[in-house]
Design an enzyme around this catalytic site. Structure first.
Site, PDB file in Angstrom:
ATOM      1  N   GLU A 235       3.167  -3.483   4.452  1.00 14.96           N
ATOM      2  CA  GLU A 235       2.425  -2.790   3.443  1.00 14.96           C
ATOM      3  C   GLU A 235       2.320  -1.468   4.248  1.00 14.96           C
ATOM      4  O   GLU A 235       1.409  -1.421   5.110  1.00 14.96           O
ATOM      5  CB  GLU A 235       0.906  -3.482   3.491  1.00 14.96           C
ATOM      6  CG  GLU A 235       0.109  -3.209   2.150  1.00 14.96           C
ATOM      7  CD  GLU A 235      -0.587  -1.820   2.268  1.00 14.96           C
ATOM      8  OE1 GLU A 235      -0.074  -0.945   2.343  1.00 14.96           O
ATOM      9  OE2 GLU A 235      -1.811  -2.088   2.619  1.00 14.96           O
ATOM     10  N   CYS A 269      -5.249   2.991   1.911  1.00  9.45           N
ATOM     11  CA  CYS A 269      -3.910   3.051   1.655  1.00  9.45           C
ATOM     12  C   CYS A 269      -3.915   3.185  -0.096  1.00  9.45           C
ATOM     13  O   CYS A 269      -2.758   3.856  -0.561  1.00  9.45           O
ATOM     14  CB  CYS A 269      -3.233   1.797   2.001  1.00  9.45           C
ATOM     15  SG  CYS A 269      -3.822   0.295   1.366  1.00  9.45           S
TER      16      CYS A 269
HETATM   17  P1  NDP Z   1       0.644   2.895  12.742  1.00 14.20           P
HETATM   18  O1  NDP Z   1       1.518   2.510  11.661  1.00 14.20           O
HETATM   19  O2  NDP Z   1       0.990   3.496  13.945  1.00 14.20           O
HETATM   20  O3  NDP Z   1      -0.155   1.341  13.449  1.00 14.20           O
HETATM   21  C1  NDP Z   1      -0.403   0.259  12.323  1.00 14.20           C
HETATM   22  C2  NDP Z   1      -0.448  -0.864  13.520  1.00 14.20           C
HETATM   23  O4  NDP Z   1       0.869  -1.153  14.023  1.00 14.20           O
HETATM   24  C3  NDP Z   1      -1.526  -0.676  14.614  1.00 14.20           C
HETATM   25  O5  NDP Z   1      -2.098  -2.037  14.698  1.00 14.20           O
HETATM   26  C4  NDP Z   1      -0.698  -0.096  15.874  1.00 14.20           C
HETATM   27  O6  NDP Z   1      -1.239  -0.618  17.007  1.00 14.20           O
HETATM   28  C5  NDP Z   1       0.658  -0.990  15.556  1.00 14.20           C
HETATM   29  N1  NDP Z   1       1.960  -0.673  16.296  1.00 14.20           N
HETATM   30  C6  NDP Z   1       2.194   0.715  16.575  1.00 14.20           C
HETATM   31  N2  NDP Z   1       3.245   0.876  17.069  1.00 14.20           N
HETATM   32  C7  NDP Z   1       3.737  -0.325  17.182  1.00 14.20           C
HETATM   33  C8  NDP Z   1       4.995  -1.023  17.602  1.00 14.20           C
HETATM   34  N3  NDP Z   1       5.980  -0.084  18.078  1.00 14.20           N
HETATM   35  N4  NDP Z   1       5.389  -2.083  17.344  1.00 14.20           N
HETATM   36  C9  NDP Z   1       4.282  -2.959  16.805  1.00 14.20           C
HETATM   37  N5  NDP Z   1       3.093  -2.635  16.350  1.00 14.20           N
HETATM   38  C10 NDP Z   1       2.981  -1.261  16.728  1.00 14.20           C
HETATM   39  O7  NDP Z   1      -0.612   3.608  11.966  1.00 14.20           O
HETATM   40  P2  NDP Z   1      -1.827   4.379  12.803  1.00 14.20           P
HETATM   41  O8  NDP Z   1      -2.957   3.610  12.752  1.00 14.20           O
HETATM   42  O9  NDP Z   1      -1.254   5.103  13.819  1.00 14.20           O
HETATM   43  O10 NDP Z   1      -2.022   5.538  11.631  1.00 14.20           O
HETATM   44  C11 NDP Z   1      -1.210   6.355  11.119  1.00 14.20           C
HETATM   45  C12 NDP Z   1      -0.822   6.756   9.667  1.00 14.20           C
HETATM   46  O11 NDP Z   1      -0.756   5.458   9.156  1.00 14.20           O
HETATM   47  C13 NDP Z   1      -2.354   7.015   9.029  1.00 14.20           C
HETATM   48  O12 NDP Z   1      -2.321   8.498   9.282  1.00 14.20           O
HETATM   49  C14 NDP Z   1      -2.127   6.814   7.670  1.00 14.20           C
HETATM   50  O13 NDP Z   1      -1.466   7.633   6.890  1.00 14.20           O
HETATM   51  C15 NDP Z   1      -1.196   5.512   7.949  1.00 14.20           C
HETATM   52  N6  NDP Z   1      -1.916   4.148   7.721  1.00 14.20           N
HETATM   53  C16 NDP Z   1      -1.791   3.359   6.703  1.00 14.20           C
HETATM   54  C17 NDP Z   1      -2.529   2.304   6.506  1.00 14.20           C
HETATM   55  C18 NDP Z   1      -2.263   1.235   5.395  1.00 14.20           C
HETATM   56  O14 NDP Z   1      -3.444   0.824   4.916  1.00 14.20           O
HETATM   57  N7  NDP Z   1      -1.196   1.288   4.810  1.00 14.20           N
HETATM   58  C19 NDP Z   1      -3.563   1.999   7.598  1.00 14.20           C
HETATM   59  C20 NDP Z   1      -3.605   2.595   8.647  1.00 14.20           C
HETATM   60  C21 NDP Z   1      -2.735   3.759   8.828  1.00 14.20           C
HETATM   61  P3  NDP Z   1      -2.258   0.377  17.551  1.00 14.20           P
HETATM   62  O15 NDP Z   1      -3.137   0.835  16.582  1.00 14.20           O
HETATM   63  O16 NDP Z   1      -3.207  -0.398  18.350  1.00 14.20           O
HETATM   64  O17 NDP Z   1      -1.446   1.353  18.182  1.00 14.20           O
END
Ligand code: NDP
Length: 518
Positions: A235, A269
């Site tokens: 997602e 989202c």
């Molecule tokens: P990310 O996609 O980077 O992170 C989402 C999750 O994945 C977090 O729990 C993160 O951990 C984890 N993660 C990061 N790197 C890895 C990896 N290599 N392997 C496995 N898991 C990983 O999103 P961000 O929170 O940094 O947000 C960035 C952008 O994503 C936002 O600007 C927004 O545009 C979008 N976003 C979309 C969402 C949605 O509902 N679809 C929700 C949040 C963000 P950790 O945070 O602990 O580093």
């Protein structure tokens, strides 16, 4: 990273440390998954009724302590208490649906064996995968991961959950609340950390990984899971559009647009990021949205409807999108660059923004929205679909809602409201394209965390045994006759066009076919 590394949870509104958590390394993630494996056997063996009872008790705990959980959400995300309660309440409602529907959706059911195998009974059921890993985001730290956690549990799996490093306390709270109901079972465990912990979970001995976050990280997660052929559910956000037709209730559309674009400080989202409005009502709509946006503000005061940006780096993304839009001829009728503060961003409405600018093409994830005038709804659909994302959408129209909704390339669409699809537990939630694949919520969401188990059973000796080397030429001939009777009249080949046949007759000098002849 060692198990002795610490992660500080920060209140994004104040900068205060609200929790200190121990980071899980690869060994401790693997150990959690091994414990989950153990619990998964017990949990699967409980059956639908036993599981519904446990999930029902958990629902009671969540409901009675909603204010406490809401406070953890408020502290870690900065969102107002009312919004925290809203997402918790919706998660509770989903949990209730799961308890009362899992058996019906996943339980064994008979399937017609068909005429060829009429001597057999056929059935299918949906069995739990085992252990599901969930990697969650920070924007709705209860509702969004619970879309995977609760449905995976309801389908009979144990879960290991890595919350975002911005909201670890919410994850810990959720796991502890379920442990109150089943103290001796590792049904839901939390592993803490950033990307490295997430990657360790992807590589661990899990049976599926459910991810919510950015498209960029989704690709990394998929690549890591591919190492073990671990299936993934993705997602990955969106660039949701709202369409406003000339016959729409403009006030209702503006009200919904304000909520869709600005609530949760735009960190949704399925938030509305682009609006396409019919020429005839465009000016009225912009005036009404402007009026409403002027009554909404972000801050820490009691009247503030919006909290801070939960992820500090998101502020720069929003600023870049607004600056780019304005530099390329767009106008801010509300807010603008000055609305983008250090932690808080005030509502911003942009018009005349070119369709190839960042504010139209990239996920902004802030309290900003673009509005564009369109000559008709065909143009609106075309522009709305001109994105690689395809998560949600909204249509405001009196006469053409269902038709327009169907033409939008999105996993979900609300007619004459915004984001309603997420609150209907029986509806699947998920997207297409860069928004990801797979579904949480509803029957599809339950099945997502299972595998289909097909079984056939011989009820009596077949008249025609097809799968034996004792088969005779007479039986083969009987089989051919049966197939012809069953399927021979079906037209599998494309119909021969009439004109070329007529031309052949003419070429043969026989003239065109006379009407009335067969
Ligand atoms: P990310 O996609 O980077 O992170 C989402 C999750 O994945 C977090 O729990 C993160 O951990 C984890 N993660 C990061 N790197 C890895 C990896 N290599 N392997 C496995 N898991 C990983 O999103 P961000 O929170 O940094 O947000 C960035 C952008 O994503 C936002 O600007 C927004 O545009 C979008 N976003 C979309 C969402 C949605 O509902 N679809 C929700 C949040 C963000 P950790 O945070 O602990 O580093």
């Amino acid at each position: 990273m060692t198990t002795h590394d610490k992660l500080e949870s920060i209140n994004p509104a104040t900068g205060d440390v609200v929790g200190i958590h121990t980071v899980d390394d690869t060994a401790s993630v693997d150990a959690a998954v091994a414990r989950a494996r153990e619990a998964s056997h017990w949990w699967a063996g409980l059956g639908f009724d036993g599981r519904a009872e446990v999930l029902g008790q958990w629902r009671g705990v969540l409901t009675r302590r909603m204010a406490q959980l809401g406070d953890v959400v408020h502290q870690e995300t900065g969102k107002p208490h009312g919004d925290a309660q809203l997402e918790i309440g919706l998660a509770i409602d989903h949990l209730a649906w799961i308890g009362s529907h899992a058996g019906k959706v996943l339980g064994r059911r008979r399937v017609s064996p068909g005429l060829l195998l009429a001597n057999q009974a056929a059935s299918v059921e949906y069995l739990p995968l085992g252990v599901v890993g969930v990697i969650g985001p920070w924007n709705y730290p209860v509702f969004t991961p619970m879309g995977s956690i609760a449905y995976a549990l309801g389908a009979g799996n144990a879960v290991v959950f890595k919350p975002s490093e911005l909201t670890p306390g919410v994850g810990v709270w959720l796991a502890e609340s379920l442990r109150e109901v089943v103290p001796d079972r590792d049904l839901l465990q939390v592993v803490i950390g950033g990307g490295e912990t997430g990657a360790a979970l992807c590589r661990a001995d899990i049976d599926k990984l459910a991810f919510t976050g950015s498209t960029r990280t989704a690709k990394v997660v998929m690549a890591t899971c591919a190492e073990n052929l671990t299936p993934v559910l993705i997602e990955a956000g969106g660039k949701d559009a709202m369409l406003v037709d000339h016959d729409a209730d403009v006030d209702a559309a503006a009200d919904a647009a304000a909520w869709g674009a600005f609530s949760n400080a735009g960190q949704t989202c399925t938030g509305i990021e682009r609006i396409y409005v019919h020429d005839r009502v465009h000016d009225r709509f912009v005036a009404e949205l402007t009026r409403r946006a002027g009554t909404i503000h972000a801050g820490t005061d009691a009247e503030a409807q919006l909290g801070p940006m939960t992820m500090p780096s998101q502020v720069d993304v929003v600023r870049r999108h607004v600056e780019d839009a304005l530099a390329r001829g767009g106008r801010a009728v509300v807010g603008g660059v000055d609305a983008v503060g250090d932690r808080f961003i005030q509502p911003t409405v942009l018009v005349d923004v070119p369709e190839d600018s960042a504010a139209i093409r990239e996920e902004t994830f802030g309290p900003t929205v673009t509005v564009r005038r369109v000559r008709d709804m065909d143009e609106a659909v075309e522009l709305a679909n001109a994105t690689r994302y395809g998560l949600g959408a909204s249509v405001f129209s009196a006469a053409r809602g269902p038709e327009l909704a169907r033409r939008l390339r999105s996993g979900m669409t609300s007619i004459n409201s915004v984001i309603s699809f997420a609150a209907v537990p029986g509806l699947p939630f998920g997207g297409v394209g860069d928004s990801g694949f797979g579904r949480i919520h509803g029957p599809d969401g339950l099945k997502e965390f299972t595998y289909a188990k097909a079984v056939t059973r011989v009820r009596f000796k077949p008249v025609l045994n097809l799968t034996t080397f004792d088969r005779t030429p007479e039986q083969d001939s009987a089989m051919a006759s049966l197939l012809t009777a069953l399927h021979g009249r079906a037209t599998q080949l494309p119909k021969v066009p009439r004109r070329p046949i007529a031309t052949l007759r003419e070429r043969a000098g026989r003239g065109p076919r006379q009407s009335g002849r067969s």
